[in-house]
Design an enzyme around this catalytic site. Structure first.
Site, short mmCIF file in Angstrom:
data_model
loop_
_atom_site.label_atom_id
_atom_site.label_comp_id
_atom_site.label_asym_id
_atom_site.label_seq_id
_atom_site.Cartn_x
_atom_site.Cartn_y
_atom_site.Cartn_z
N CYS A 96 0.83 -1.20 0.00
CA CYS A 96 0.00 0.00 0.00
C CYS A 96 0.87 1.25 0.00
O CYS A 96 2.09 1.19 0.10
CB CYS A 96 -0.91 0.00 1.23
SG CYS A 96 0.00 0.17 2.79
N HIS A 155 5.63 6.04 -2.68
CA HIS A 155 6.95 6.57 -3.04
C HIS A 155 6.82 8.02 -3.48
O HIS A 155 7.59 8.89 -3.05
CB HIS A 155 7.57 5.78 -4.21
CG HIS A 155 7.70 4.32 -3.96
ND1 HIS A 155 7.59 3.39 -4.98
CD2 HIS A 155 7.93 3.61 -2.83
CE1 HIS A 155 7.76 2.17 -4.49
NE2 HIS A 155 7.96 2.28 -3.19
#
Length: 490
Positions: free
Chosen positions: A62, A195
């Site tokens: 996730c 990210h």
């Protein structure tokens, strides 16, 4: 099994998809293809970065995992608060083996779990006050920390906690940076958005804090970006860069510090290891500060030499000369390793399914040992990852994106690889099928695999996995029927 033709690979994909309902089959068909090296843009042949198909087993993580578990978590001198229930913080703590130098609990905190431990009343009444109290206690108990990040878990986005306000007030109170990160797990389709969110938080709260301050630089300053020092990888990389005459000013996140992140805009070149997780901040620094970035690959001698020369090309002749000396110095060691292990590994088939950069970066290391990669894919890749991959893979080999548990098992049964390189979720499935598996997310408690020293460990580990006598005592499913027929005939 011999290498498949394009027609055979396409027939295999059609056969595996046959069990799905028509709508699901149509969706998954876009994520599976036979590699075509003539294609310049992978979006013409494979779809990626889409929501996983409901009702199947995906191996993705996730957004919280992408932010806390990958990008922020390894920054060792910061305390990373998992704001929400205890489970997410505990699951993301220390699992990736991000090595660091420091005294845990004193000046380094990478393997510790700091959580606001949400309970039902916090969901109902909010957790702002609890977070503020936690920040106060952290400062009292761990005064040598350099800053805090607040990593939001799913409930935070649902109930609307104002982590930005709490972070600003807390930062003013303790006199240290506190970075709010809106990485709730439900955001996006995988850890990849985590990210991106983490990169944006670094951009907004960290990267420009030393702009305009005095800095004693050199013409050879570089930063290692997107290396998480799994099993010591970043250290192996740093050794080579320093041997070729460069000064590594920052490495992040693995064994990295907040100060190193702040100093990164002062470097001459950003060296990007994990493109997927850190290309965003690299592009930002190129646009704002004019710092070029270069993606490098230190897996296996062929790619190491190629990358060292590409890096050296950015600098003057003294660096280029030292680079050639480094390559020459290690060549006898590489020849010895290849001469030892290649005869044992020559012709062995490998299937890969990993995240980040590994589905393409490790191909060259296997090929240096005479092994062949017959299938590869990404858990959370984008099309620019596949753009880079199609040139690394042989024509007509199998590519799979966000492959389901069922699909991966079926492909392995049909292709019969000698070795699978994947993750911990898949490890025991294939080992029970009698197929060796190397855990390629965190090197199966081994490593480093980067650099010349790392290649020696990589070659040894692949040989150990394939040569273990235990596989002779297991009968894979596709051999079981034949074995039973032979037994009956006897």
């Amino acid at each position: 099994m011999t290498t498949l033709s394009r027609e055979e690979t396409e027939a295999l994909i059609a056969e595996v998809l046959e069990v799905y309902p028509e709508k699901a089959k149509k969706d998954r068909q876009k994520h599976l293809t036979a590699n075509d090296q003539t294609v310049e843009q992978s979006k013409k042949c494979i779809t990626s970065n889409r929501k996983s198909l409901p009702g199947v087993m995906t191996i993705r993580g996730c957004a919280y995992a992408g932010s806390k578990g990958v990008v922020w978590g390894p920054i060792k001198d910061m305390i990373h608060i998992s704001h929400g229930p205890v489970g997410c913080g505990q699951y993301s703590r220390a699992g990736r083996r991000n090595y660091y130098v420091g005294t845990t609990g004193v000046d380094s905190f990478g393997t510790m779990n700091f959580t606001s431990d949400f309970q039902e009343k916090d969901i109902v009444f909010g957790g702002d006050k609890k977070l503020a109290k936690l920040i106060e206690e952290v400062e009292q108990l761990f005064p040598l920390h350099r800053g805090i990040s607040v990593q939001s878990e799913c409930p935070i986005g649902l109930i609307g906690d104002d982590i930005e306000s709490v972070s600003k007030k807390g930062s003013a109170a303790i006199g240290k940076p506190i970075v709010p990160v809106r990485c709730e797990g439900f955001r996006g389709v995988s850890q990849s958005l985590g990210h991106h969110i983490a990169n944006d938080a670094i951009r907004d709260w960290v990267i420009d804090k030393r702009d305009g301050q005095p800095y004693e630089g050199t013409p050879y300053d570089v930063a290692i970006i997107g290396d998480y020092n799994i099993g010591g990888d970043a250290w192996a990389t740093r050794i080579l860069l320093e041997e070729m005459g460069l000064r590594v000013v920052a490495q992040w996140s693995g064994d990295g510090t907040l100060a190193e992140m702040m100093n990164t805009p002062k470097v001459k070149l950003n060296l990007l290891h994990c493109y997927r997780s850190m290309n965003y901040i690299s592009r930002h620094m190129e646009e704002k500060y004019g710092i070029p970035w270069l993606e490098y690959n230190f897996f296996g001698p062929t790619k190491i030499i190629e990358s060292l020369r590409k890096i050296a090309a950015f600098f003057d002749d003294s660096i280029k000369e030292k680079t050639e000396l480094v390559i020459a110095r290690y060549q006898p060691m590489m020849d010895e390793i290849i001469n030892k292990f290649k005869p044992r590994l020559q012709g062995k088939k490998v299937m890969l399914y990993v995240g980040g950069l590994r589905p393409r970066h490790v191909i060259g290391a296997y090929e240096d040992l005479g092994m062949e990669v017959i299938g590869t894919g990404y858990e959370f890749g984008h099309n620019d990852d596949y753009d880079r991959t199609i040139k690394e893979m042989s024509d007509a080999t199998l590519l799979y994106d966000d492959v389901t548990g069922f699909e991966l098992e079926e492909f392995v049964k049909k292709l019969k690889p000698d070795l699978v390189g994947s993750g911990i979720k898949e490890k025991y499935i294939f080992q029970k099928m009698g197929i060796p598996l190397r855990q390629m997310h965190s090197w199966d408690y081994s490593g480093p695999y980067h650099g010349y020293d790392g290649f020696a460990i990589f070659a040894r580990d692949m040989d150990i996995a394939l040569s273990s006598p235990v596989w002779g005592n297991l009968v894979p499913p596709w051999k079981k029927a034949v074995a039973e027929e032979v037994k009956k005939a006897a």
